[in-house]
Design a protein around this motif. Sequence first.
Motif, PDB file in Angstrom:
ATOM      1  N   PHE A 153     -53.188   4.914 107.924  1.00  0.00           N
ATOM      2  CA  PHE A 153     -53.672   4.533 109.249  1.00  0.00           C
ATOM      3  C   PHE A 153     -55.127   4.927 109.417  1.00  0.00           C
ATOM      4  O   PHE A 153     -55.527   6.045 109.097  1.00  0.00           O
ATOM      5  CB  PHE A 153     -52.822   5.208 110.331  1.00  0.00           C
ATOM      6  CG  PHE A 153     -53.300   4.950 111.738  1.00  0.00           C
ATOM      7  CD1 PHE A 153     -53.355   3.656 112.239  1.00  0.00           C
ATOM      8  CD2 PHE A 153     -53.694   5.998 112.561  1.00  0.00           C
ATOM      9  CE1 PHE A 153     -53.798   3.407 113.537  1.00  0.00           C
ATOM     10  CE2 PHE A 153     -54.126   5.759 113.859  1.00  0.00           C
ATOM     11  CZ  PHE A 153     -54.183   4.465 114.344  1.00  0.00           C
ATOM     12  N   VAL A 154     -55.910   3.993 109.929  1.00  0.00           N
ATOM     13  CA  VAL A 154     -57.309   4.237 110.281  1.00  0.00           C
ATOM     14  C   VAL A 154     -57.446   3.995 111.775  1.00  0.00           C
ATOM     15  O   VAL A 154     -57.274   2.868 112.242  1.00  0.00           O
ATOM     16  CB  VAL A 154     -58.262   3.301 109.502  1.00  0.00           C
ATOM     17  CG1 VAL A 154     -59.704   3.507 109.958  1.00  0.00           C
ATOM     18  CG2 VAL A 154     -58.135   3.528 107.998  1.00  0.00           C
ATOM     19  N   GLY A 155     -57.711   5.051 112.537  1.00  0.00           N
ATOM     20  CA  GLY A 155     -57.808   4.870 113.975  1.00  0.00           C
ATOM     21  C   GLY A 155     -57.969   6.194 114.701  1.00  0.00           C
ATOM     22  O   GLY A 155     -57.939   7.264 114.093  1.00  0.00           O
ATOM     23  N   PRO A 156     -58.113   6.134 116.020  1.00  0.00           N
ATOM     24  CA  PRO A 156     -58.384   7.329 116.805  1.00  0.00           C
ATOM     25  C   PRO A 156     -57.119   8.054 117.244  1.00  0.00           C
ATOM     26  O   PRO A 156     -55.999   7.565 117.045  1.00  0.00           O
ATOM     27  CB  PRO A 156     -59.110   6.759 118.022  1.00  0.00           C
ATOM     28  CG  PRO A 156     -58.426   5.446 118.235  1.00  0.00           C
ATOM     29  CD  PRO A 156     -58.122   4.917 116.854  1.00  0.00           C
ATOM     30  N   ASP A 157     -57.317   9.190 117.875  1.00  0.00           N
ATOM     31  CA  ASP A 157     -56.229   9.904 118.539  1.00  0.00           C
ATOM     32  C   ASP A 157     -56.130   9.336 119.955  1.00  0.00           C
ATOM     33  O   ASP A 157     -56.827   9.768 120.873  1.00  0.00           O
ATOM     34  CB  ASP A 157     -56.545  11.405 118.577  1.00  0.00           C
ATOM     35  CG  ASP A 157     -55.401  12.234 119.144  1.00  0.00           C
ATOM     36  OD1 ASP A 157     -54.612  11.693 119.939  1.00  0.00           O
ATOM     37  OD2 ASP A 157     -55.322  13.427 118.811  1.00  0.00           O
ATOM     38  N   ASN A 158     -55.264   8.342 120.121  1.00  0.00           N
ATOM     39  CA  ASN A 158     -55.158   7.649 121.402  1.00  0.00           C
ATOM     40  C   ASN A 158     -54.693   8.556 122.532  1.00  0.00           C
ATOM     41  O   ASN A 158     -55.150   8.422 123.670  1.00  0.00           O
ATOM     42  CB  ASN A 158     -54.202   6.466 121.262  1.00  0.00           C
ATOM     43  CG  ASN A 158     -54.854   5.258 120.639  1.00  0.00           C
ATOM     44  OD1 ASN A 158     -55.555   4.505 121.290  1.00  0.00           O
ATOM     45  ND2 ASN A 158     -54.628   5.075 119.341  1.00  0.00           N
ATOM     46  N   GLN A 159     -53.806   9.471 122.237  1.00  0.00           N
ATOM     47  CA  GLN A 159     -53.313  10.367 123.286  1.00  0.00           C
ATOM     48  C   GLN A 159     -54.437  11.262 123.805  1.00  0.00           C
ATOM     49  O   GLN A 159     -54.598  11.444 125.013  1.00  0.00           O
ATOM     50  CB  GLN A 159     -52.155  11.225 122.760  1.00  0.00           C
ATOM     51  CG  GLN A 159     -51.557  12.133 123.830  1.00  0.00           C
ATOM     52  CD  GLN A 159     -50.236  12.736 123.411  1.00  0.00           C
ATOM     53  OE1 GLN A 159     -49.505  12.175 122.602  1.00  0.00           O
ATOM     54  NE2 GLN A 159     -49.906  13.899 123.972  1.00  0.00           N
ATOM     55  N   GLU A 160     -55.232  11.781 122.895  1.00  0.00           N
ATOM     56  CA  GLU A 160     -56.338  12.641 123.314  1.00  0.00           C
ATOM     57  C   GLU A 160     -57.388  11.858 124.091  1.00  0.00           C
ATOM     58  O   GLU A 160     -57.932  12.336 125.092  1.00  0.00           O
ATOM     59  CB  GLU A 160     -56.971  13.307 122.087  1.00  0.00           C
ATOM     60  CG  GLU A 160     -58.201  14.152 122.371  1.00  0.00           C
ATOM     61  CD  GLU A 160     -57.942  15.359 123.268  1.00  0.00           C
ATOM     62  OE1 GLU A 160     -58.925  15.998 123.668  1.00  0.00           O
ATOM     63  OE2 GLU A 160     -56.771  15.660 123.572  1.00  0.00           O
ATOM     64  N   PRO A 186     -44.969  -2.164 125.529  1.00  0.00           N
ATOM     65  CA  PRO A 186     -44.028  -1.075 125.291  1.00  0.00           C
ATOM     66  C   PRO A 186     -43.750  -0.812 123.811  1.00  0.00           C
ATOM     67  O   PRO A 186     -43.455   0.314 123.426  1.00  0.00           O
ATOM     68  CB  PRO A 186     -42.756  -1.539 126.019  1.00  0.00           C
ATOM     69  CG  PRO A 186     -43.255  -2.464 127.078  1.00  0.00           C
ATOM     70  CD  PRO A 186     -44.432  -3.167 126.475  1.00  0.00           C
ATOM     71  N   GLY A 187     -43.853  -1.843 122.976  1.00  0.00           N
ATOM     72  CA  GLY A 187     -43.564  -1.675 121.558  1.00  0.00           C
ATOM     73  C   GLY A 187     -44.727  -1.177 120.730  1.00  0.00           C
ATOM     74  O   GLY A 187     -44.583  -0.983 119.518  1.00  0.00           O
ATOM     75  N   ALA A 191     -49.897   2.303 123.101  1.00  0.00           N
ATOM     76  CA  ALA A 191     -49.522   2.237 124.516  1.00  0.00           C
ATOM     77  C   ALA A 191     -48.748   3.489 124.917  1.00  0.00           C
ATOM     78  O   ALA A 191     -48.993   4.083 125.975  1.00  0.00           O
ATOM     79  CB  ALA A 191     -48.692   0.991 124.795  1.00  0.00           C
ATOM     80  N   GLN A 192     -47.826   3.890 124.077  1.00  0.00           N
ATOM     81  CA  GLN A 192     -47.034   5.090 124.340  1.00  0.00           C
ATOM     82  C   GLN A 192     -47.913   6.341 124.303  1.00  0.00           C
ATOM     83  O   GLN A 192     -47.768   7.245 125.141  1.00  0.00           O
ATOM     84  CB  GLN A 192     -45.911   5.189 123.311  1.00  0.00           C
ATOM     85  CG  GLN A 192     -44.947   4.005 123.331  1.00  0.00           C
ATOM     86  CD  GLN A 192     -44.145   3.864 122.051  1.00  0.00           C
ATOM     87  OE1 GLN A 192     -44.090   4.785 121.242  1.00  0.00           O
ATOM     88  NE2 GLN A 192     -43.554   2.694 121.853  1.00  0.00           N
TER      89      GLN A 192
END
Length: 328
Positions: A153-160, A186-187, A191-192
């Motif tokens: 996976f290449v991407g950010p920390d979405n939750q942070e 939702p999937g 988003a989660q």
Amino acid sequence: MTNSRFVLPTTALLLAAALTGCGQEGDGSTPAGGNPGTNSAKGGKPTVCLVMKSLGNEYFQTMQKGAEEHAAKRGDLTLHSSGIQNETDIDGQITAINRCITDRAAALVVAPADSRALVAPLGRAAKAGLKIVNIDVKLDDGALKSAGLDIPFVGPDNQEGARLSGAALAKALGTGGKVVILEGNPGAANAQQRKAGFVAAAAAGGLTVVDSKTAHWETDEAYTVVSNLLTTHPDLQGVLASNDSMALGAVKAISAAGKKGKVKIASFDNIEAIRPYVKDGNVVATVDQFAAQQAGDGIDQAMKALAGEKLQPWVKTDLKVVTASDLG
């Protein structure tokens, strides 16, 4: 960077659909003779497919442009980029992935619309020999394990990122501020994760989350959802929007309800269309996750995989909270 319009004209949407069908090379040309696989691409360059989400979303327009520029700068690959017409068109992404297999691409970089539904077609791609890199939206770990797939996976920390954006809204509203959350698909894992970040920010900042609804990342749907929420909760003070496209719908709904300036928004993506609202204070913060950089990093990882290098499980990309002070 694209212009400030957040809804593509009809002709541009048709172009997006066409790209899903036939791809678009990063160097602006199409190899003659059909299949664009490793051996038949120009000069024997490997073909890398980039499959994104909606090209009606300015964020993915920026990602596509950045990917094409990055591929042209590298000069050692042929890029085919495609997207879907709306954020829930999972079948469109599956069709694009299947076309990459049929066209004998060497690698596939994918930003999935759904973290589980795309695992099976990606399994077929892996079985066909394509090297796969996941960007933007993390594929579901359980689904990957069940399928026997190991996809980096290449991407950010979405939750942070969402937590930081939500903290800016909490600061603006103060303890007790009543807010709602606009969720993405939702999937989709991001988003989660963004919802979790917003919930954490609300708890830490003393905000009261009175409701949480999905608008599937879409502007028009967000307008309807927020309009209804403003009726249900007339004392609403804030909206935590999981992307800027939905934030734009929220801005429109708030203005239509005569509550401009009274209901603040925190968001995510930093597309050009949201910046005027950040500047005027209606959107207190958004988060830049550098779409072009993500695509470029994904392409680089795919090329490393083709060279036989072992990839990291997560290449974490940058995040930056953007407020009015950052835009001058």
